[in-house]
Scaffold this motif. Structure first.
Motif, PDB file in Angstrom:
ATOM      1  N   ASN A   3       0.317  -1.728   0.159  1.00  0.00           N
ATOM      2  CA  ASN A   3      -0.147   0.073  -0.133  1.00  0.00           C
ATOM      3  C   ASN A   3       0.748   1.186  -0.088  1.00  0.00           C
ATOM      4  O   ASN A   3       0.368   2.268   0.833  1.00  0.00           O
ATOM      5  N   LYS A   4       1.992   1.305  -0.681  1.00  0.00           N
ATOM      6  CA  LYS A   4       3.140   2.207  -1.186  1.00  0.00           C
ATOM      7  C   LYS A   4       2.882   3.402  -1.488  1.00  0.00           C
ATOM      8  O   LYS A   4       2.211   3.303  -2.477  1.00  0.00           O
ATOM      9  N   PHE A 131       8.681   0.313   4.348  1.00  0.00           N
ATOM     10  CA  PHE A 131       7.731  -1.064   5.074  1.00  0.00           C
ATOM     11  C   PHE A 131       6.424  -1.433   5.120  1.00  0.00           C
ATOM     12  O   PHE A 131       6.277  -1.161   7.191  1.00  0.00           O
ATOM     13  N   PRO A 132       5.891  -1.708   4.666  1.00  0.00           N
ATOM     14  CA  PRO A 132       4.376  -1.433   5.023  1.00  0.00           C
ATOM     15  C   PRO A 132       3.496  -3.294   5.689  1.00  0.00           C
ATOM     16  O   PRO A 132       2.187  -3.154   6.075  1.00  0.00           O
ATOM     17  N   ALA A 245       8.317  -3.953  15.518  1.00  0.00           N
ATOM     18  CA  ALA A 245       7.743  -4.273  14.177  1.00  0.00           C
ATOM     19  C   ALA A 245       7.143  -4.091  13.683  1.00  0.00           C
ATOM     20  O   ALA A 245       7.098  -3.723  12.326  1.00  0.00           O
ATOM     21  N   ASN A 246       5.944  -4.485  13.733  1.00  0.00           N
ATOM     22  CA  ASN A 246       4.632  -4.182  13.264  1.00  0.00           C
ATOM     23  C   ASN A 246       3.602  -2.901  13.671  1.00  0.00           C
ATOM     24  O   ASN A 246       3.163  -2.710  12.448  1.00  0.00           O
ATOM     25  N   CYS A 293       7.122  -9.671  10.258  1.00  0.00           N
ATOM     26  CA  CYS A 293       6.136  -9.127   8.743  1.00  0.00           C
ATOM     27  C   CYS A 293       6.326  -9.236   7.325  1.00  0.00           C
ATOM     28  O   CYS A 293       5.482  -9.604   6.734  1.00  0.00           O
ATOM     29  N   ASP A 294       7.696  -9.510   7.006  1.00  0.00           N
ATOM     30  CA  ASP A 294       8.559 -10.038   6.104  1.00  0.00           C
ATOM     31  C   ASP A 294       8.680 -11.111   5.834  1.00  0.00           C
ATOM     32  O   ASP A 294      10.112 -10.427   5.678  1.00  0.00           O
TER      33      ASP A 294
END
Length: 340
Positions: A3-4, A131-132, A245-246, A293-294
């Motif tokens: 969603n950047k 960092f979405p 992180a989140n 997260c990723d």
């Protein structure tokens, strides 16, 4: 889903909070607030500036769009020294001046900036969007909030700490930044026979940044609690790491685009290697981001860089654990002697 998107300066309000000159025995670097405001105009042309400060300040030649004058709540007492003298702080002043300014924001994005710091770039715009990815567990904000790692400690007194988030700089969605400061004022600590110096004694009192972070995040989850600075266990560490992180992006001031006043820059301990290596490093935060997260995120973090950081901590951070253990024993002994 990525969603950047590009954030326009017109969608940002910068809340510059704090005194603009010497206030209640707190000296300010000459001209620092003007430097702060001018830096916002330079790096965020079109952004709105709200100056949230105290009455009777000299506002000559200061460039802002809206002024918020706050009633001074005074200092607060969070603990007592072993000799019985109170430890006073400006936590309530920071809460009042920050939240009073943020409550006036009408744009989608907001920044909380100390009146004695300033911008050196607009890198925070990109960091906030770079960092979405999120995980559902411990997801409290709408988007990531960018903070600096100055006083975002990974270690204190030689040991690991949790919930130790810097209170200097915040940038993100307005509702998220407000959430970081949405808390009641702090009541003075009342000493009792069972708790004569601070909550959690003989452990050290929780750091101001831990306290502010916990009080804000408790609106989302009551697991945000600490009994002392070094209160930690594997479960709390994982909770803290996943929250960081989140919901946040943690990087050093230069990477974020923030300049620090002389008090925290140049030869100050927090800006020397000895102080810096106790903080969360940007690439360490990226490791948390990848873990929680990723999983597909690629980190450029060489073994050499990791070994260098570990060796620096072996030199500057970890040895304090031995001295700290001795000090905690001494603190306990003083209580025993005073109660005889």
């Amino acid at each position: 889903m990525n969603n950047k998107h590009k954030i326009s300066a017109k969608d940002i309000t910068v809340v510059v909070q704090g005194p603009v000159q010497t206030f209640s025995d707190r000296p300010q670097e000459t001209g620092i607030t003007r430097k702060c405001l001018d830096s916002v105009r330079h790096f965020l042309p079109g952004a709105k500036i709200i100056l949230s400060t105290w009455p009777n300040q000299d506002l000559t030649d200061l460039d802002y769009d809206q002024l918020v004058l706050c009633d001074d709540p005074g200092t607060n007492v969070r603990a007592y020294n072993v000799d019985g003298t109170p430890q006073t702080f400006n936590n309530n002043r920071q809460i009042v001046s920050t939240l009073s300014g943020l409550e006036q924001v009408t744009t989608p994005y907001a920044m909380k900036l100390r009146s004695d710091n300033y911008l050196i770039s607009d890198a925070f715009l990109h960091l906030q969007q770079d960092f979405p990815k999120r995980c559902e567990q411990d997801r409290f904000f709408h988007e990531k909030v960018v903070v600096i790692n100055t006083f975002t400690r990974r270690y204190a007194k030689g040991g690991p700490v949790v919930f130790h988030m810097s209170d200097f700089f915040y940038f993100g969605r307005t509702e998220d930044v407000i959430a970081c400061w949405n808390m009641p004022l702090i009541d003075d600590f009342i000493a009792t026979k069972d708790c004569p110096y601070n909550i959690g004694f003989p452990d050290y009192s929780i750091d101001c940044t831990q306290m502010l972070f916990i009080r804000a995040m408790q609106q989302f989850d009551q697991r945000f609690t600490l009994n002392g600075l070094l209160d930690n266990n594997p479960e709390k560490q994982i909770f803290s790491d996943r929250c960081f992180a989140n919901n946040f992006v943690i990087a050093d001031p230069q990477q974020v685009g923030v300049g620090l006043c002389r008090k925290f820059a140049e030869k100050a301990r927090v800006s020397r290697t000895k102080g810096k290596v106790a903080h969360w490093q940007f690439k360490e935060w990226q490791q948390l981001y990848k873990k929680y997260c990723d999983p597909n995120f690629e980190i450029q973090y060489s073994i050499w860089e990791q070994c260098k950081l570990f060796l620096q901590r072996c030199l500057y951070v970890f040895p304090a654990r031995i001295e700290n253990k001795r000090r905690l024993q001494q603190r306990q002994k003083k209580v025993v002697l005073n109660n005889k």
